[in-house]
Enzyme design. Structure first.
Site, PDB file in Angstrom:
ATOM      1  N   LYS A  18       0.834  -1.208   0.000  1.00 14.46           N
ATOM      2  CA  LYS A  18       0.000   0.000   0.000  1.00 14.46           C
ATOM      3  C   LYS A  18       0.867   1.255   0.000  1.00 14.46           C
ATOM      4  O   LYS A  18       2.068   1.237   0.289  1.00 14.46           O
ATOM      5  CB  LYS A  18      -0.929  -0.001   1.203  1.00 14.46           C
ATOM      6  CG  LYS A  18      -0.240  -0.142   2.570  1.00 14.46           C
ATOM      7  CD  LYS A  18       0.246   1.150   3.177  1.00 14.46           C
ATOM      8  CE  LYS A  18       0.896   0.949   4.516  1.00 14.46           C
ATOM      9  NZ  LYS A  18       1.517   2.195   5.055  1.00 14.46           N
ATOM     10  N   ALA A 106      10.621  -3.222   4.864  1.00  9.54           N
ATOM     11  CA  ALA A 106      10.877  -2.053   5.723  1.00  9.54           C
ATOM     12  C   ALA A 106      10.842  -0.756   4.926  1.00  9.54           C
ATOM     13  O   ALA A 106      11.613   0.160   5.172  1.00  9.54           O
ATOM     14  CB  ALA A 106      12.223  -2.197   6.439  1.00  9.54           C
ATOM     15  N   GLY A 107       9.913  -0.681   3.964  1.00  2.61           N
ATOM     16  CA  GLY A 107       9.824   0.510   3.128  1.00  2.61           C
ATOM     17  C   GLY A 107       8.608   1.359   3.407  1.00  2.61           C
ATOM     18  O   GLY A 107       8.303   2.274   2.644  1.00  2.61           O
ATOM     19  N   GLY A 108       7.865   1.067   4.471  1.00  2.00           N
ATOM     20  CA  GLY A 108       6.659   1.829   4.761  1.00  2.00           C
ATOM     21  C   GLY A 108       5.513   1.496   3.834  1.00  2.00           C
ATOM     22  O   GLY A 108       4.555   2.261   3.727  1.00  2.00           O
ATOM     23  N   MET A 109       5.581   0.339   3.167  1.00  2.00           N
ATOM     24  CA  MET A 109       4.562  -0.041   2.189  1.00  2.00           C
ATOM     25  C   MET A 109       3.714  -1.227   2.636  1.00  2.00           C
ATOM     26  O   MET A 109       2.944  -1.776   1.852  1.00  2.00           O
ATOM     27  CB  MET A 109       5.225  -0.349   0.853  1.00  2.00           C
ATOM     28  CG  MET A 109       5.905   0.864   0.232  1.00  2.00           C
ATOM     29  SD  MET A 109       6.833   0.402  -1.234  1.00  2.00           S
ATOM     30  CE  MET A 109       5.510  -0.321  -2.219  1.00  2.00           C
ATOM     31  N   GLY A 110       3.858  -1.630   3.899  1.00  2.00           N
ATOM     32  CA  GLY A 110       2.961  -2.632   4.444  1.00  2.00           C
ATOM     33  C   GLY A 110       3.195  -4.045   3.990  1.00  2.00           C
ATOM     34  O   GLY A 110       2.258  -4.859   4.026  1.00  2.00           O
ATOM     35  N   GLY A 111       4.416  -4.404   3.602  1.00  2.00           N
ATOM     36  CA  GLY A 111       4.663  -5.769   3.152  1.00  2.00           C
ATOM     37  C   GLY A 111       4.445  -6.797   4.245  1.00  2.00           C
ATOM     38  O   GLY A 111       3.821  -7.841   4.020  1.00  2.00           O
ATOM     39  N   GLY A 112       4.943  -6.522   5.440  1.00  2.00           N
ATOM     40  CA  GLY A 112       4.735  -7.441   6.547  1.00  2.00           C
ATOM     41  C   GLY A 112       3.273  -7.573   6.912  1.00  2.00           C
ATOM     42  O   GLY A 112       2.787  -8.667   7.247  1.00  2.00           O
ATOM     43  N   SER A 113       2.544  -6.472   6.842  1.00  2.00           N
ATOM     44  CA  SER A 113       1.111  -6.504   7.119  1.00  2.00           C
ATOM     45  C   SER A 113       0.375  -7.318   6.060  1.00  2.00           C
ATOM     46  O   SER A 113      -0.578  -8.050   6.366  1.00  2.00           O
ATOM     47  CB  SER A 113       0.549  -5.078   7.167  1.00  2.00           C
ATOM     48  OG  SER A 113       1.118  -4.357   8.245  1.00  2.00           O
ATOM     49  N   ASP A 146      -1.967  -1.781  10.159  1.00  2.00           N
ATOM     50  CA  ASP A 146      -2.078  -1.868   8.703  1.00  2.00           C
ATOM     51  C   ASP A 146      -2.620  -3.211   8.215  1.00  2.00           C
ATOM     52  O   ASP A 146      -2.942  -3.354   7.035  1.00  2.00           O
ATOM     53  CB  ASP A 146      -0.716  -1.620   8.043  1.00  2.00           C
ATOM     54  CG  ASP A 146      -0.277  -0.168   8.127  1.00  2.00           C
ATOM     55  OD1 ASP A 146      -1.119   0.690   8.435  1.00  2.00           O
ATOM     56  OD2 ASP A 146       0.915   0.096   7.904  1.00  2.00           O
TER      57      ASP A 146
END
Length: 312
Positions: A18, A106-113, A146
Site C-alpha cells: 500500500k 521495511a519501506g513503509g509499504m505494508g509488506g509485513g502486514s 495496517d
C-alpha cells in the site's frame, strides 16, 4: 477426508502492499498512541503466501526484493497470524508457511502486514476454520494497524490507530512510481520525532479528531490525479525529511522529471510519485533508475487478500 489428503492441502493467498495517500496525525494520547486519519491505497505489488499442514509452525521466505532482514522465527508477523487463526479455531497442530515477497521490506509499504493478512486468509481456508470477514478483521487489528487494510484492499479511510476502515469511492486507476531506499525509520521513532518537532515549533495541541481533507476524497471520486497530487500529504514527512535529507533530493529529482506530486509513504523511506497515466509512470521510473535510484512503476487500487488457489 483422509489424513493423507489433509496433509497434502496447500492454500495460496495473495495480498497487496500500500501507499498512504494521506496521513493526518493527532496528538499523543494517555495510552501512548496517536489517533490518525489515513487514506490507504492498495497497490499492484504483492506478497504471496502458501500455507500447508505441519506438526509445528514455521516459515520460509523468498522474494523479488531483498529478504535478508525478514525474521524466520515466531516474531514473523505471518507466523503470528497463523497462530492466531489456529488458536481461534481450536487447531492444535502446526502450519508451514512460505512467503514470496514482492513489496520492498521495511519501506513503509505494508509488506509485513500483507503477509499477515494473507496468512490469516490462507490458514482459515486451510483449516476449514469458517471465520467470518469480521472475525478475521478482529484478528488482523490485534496484529497491527495496517493488517486490516491489507485484508480489505482497494482504497479506504483509516481512523483510530488506522485499523477502523471505511471504503472510499474511487474512479479508475492511479499510477504511482515508488522509489525505495535502505535504512528506514521505525514507526515509533517517526511519531516521537513528530512530537518533538511540534513542541519545538510551539504548535498548539489539536482539539479535535484527525480527519481526511475533503479535497482528497473528491479527487479520488473524480479519478483526478492532478487534484490528488495537490491534496495529498503526510504529517510524518517533515520528520522523515529532517532525519533523511536525501529523501528531499529524491522528491526534487522526481518532480523535476515530471511527476504530478510526491510524498513520503508512512514513516519512509519509500517516496511515492503520482503520475498522470501508465506511460508517464513507466517513463518516470526509467528516468529515475537511470539516475541511480531504485524505482518501481505500479498502480492502484487493487483488491485485498484473496485466495489464488487451493491444492489437494
Amino acid at each position: 477426508m483422509s489424513l493423507s489428503r489433509v496433509e497434502e492441502r496447500r492454500v495460496h493467498v495473495r495480498a497487496p502492499g500500500k501507499v498512504n495517500v494521506f496521513f493526518d496525525v493527532g496528538d499523543l494520547q494517555d495510552d501512548g498512541y496517536h489517533p490518525v486519519a489515513s487514506v490507504y491505497q492498495a497497490l499492484a505489488l504483492f506478497e504471496d503466501v502458501w500455507a500447508s499442514h505441519d506438526d509445528e509452525f514455521s516459515v520460509t521466505v523468498t522474494g523479488d526484493v531483498d529478504v535478508s532482514d525478514v525474521p524466520l522465527d515466531g516474531s514473523n508477523l505471518a507466523v503470528r497470524a497463523a497462530r492466531a487463526v489456529a488458536h481461534a479455531v481450536g487447531w492444535d497442530g502446526g502450519v508451514r508457511l512460505h512467503l514470496h515477497k514482492g513489496v520492498p521490506v521495511a519501506g513503509g509499504m505494508g509488506g509485513g502486514s500483507a503477509d499477515a493478512a494473507a496468512a490469516l486468509v490462507a490458514v482459515n481456508a486451510l483449516l476449514d476454520g469458517g471465520l467470518s470477514s469480521g472475525q478475521l478483521h478482529e484478528l488482523a487489528a490485534g496484529l497491527g494497524a495496517d493488517v486490516p487494510f491489507a485484508l480489505l484492499g482497494g482504497t479506504a479511510v483509516g481512523t483510530g490507530r488506522g485499523e477502523q476502515l471505511a471504503p472510499a469511492l474511487v474512479r479508475g486507476k492511479f499510477h504511482w512510481v515508488l522509489v525505495t531506499q535502505d535504512d528506514g525509520m521505525s514507526t515509533p521513532e517517526a511519531y516521537a520525532g513528530l512530537d518533538e518537532l511540534r513542541e519545538r515549533m510551539d504548535i498548539a495541541p489539536r482539539r479535535g479528531v484527525p480527519t481526511v481533507d475533503a479535497e482528497v476524497l473528491q479527487a479520488l471520486r473524480a479519478g483526478d490525479a492532478a487534484a490528488l497530487a495537490t491534496a495529498m500529504r503526510n504529517d510524518l514527512q517533515a520528520v522523515a525529511l529532517a532525519r533523511r535529507p536525501s529523501l528531499g533530493e529524491v522528491i526534487e529529482a522526481g518532480m523535476a522529471i515530471g511527476a504530478r506530486g510526491a510524498l513520503v509513504s508512512g514513516s519512509g523511506p519509500t517516496v511515492g510519485f503520482l503520475t498522470d497515466d501508465a506511460a508517464a509512470a513507466a517513463s518516470l521510473a526509467d528516468a529515475l533508475n537511470r539516475d541511480g535510484h531504485t524505482a518501481i512503476a505500479t498502480h492502484g487500487p487493487v483488491p485485498g487478500a484473496r485466495i489464488v488457489s487451493t491444492e489437494g
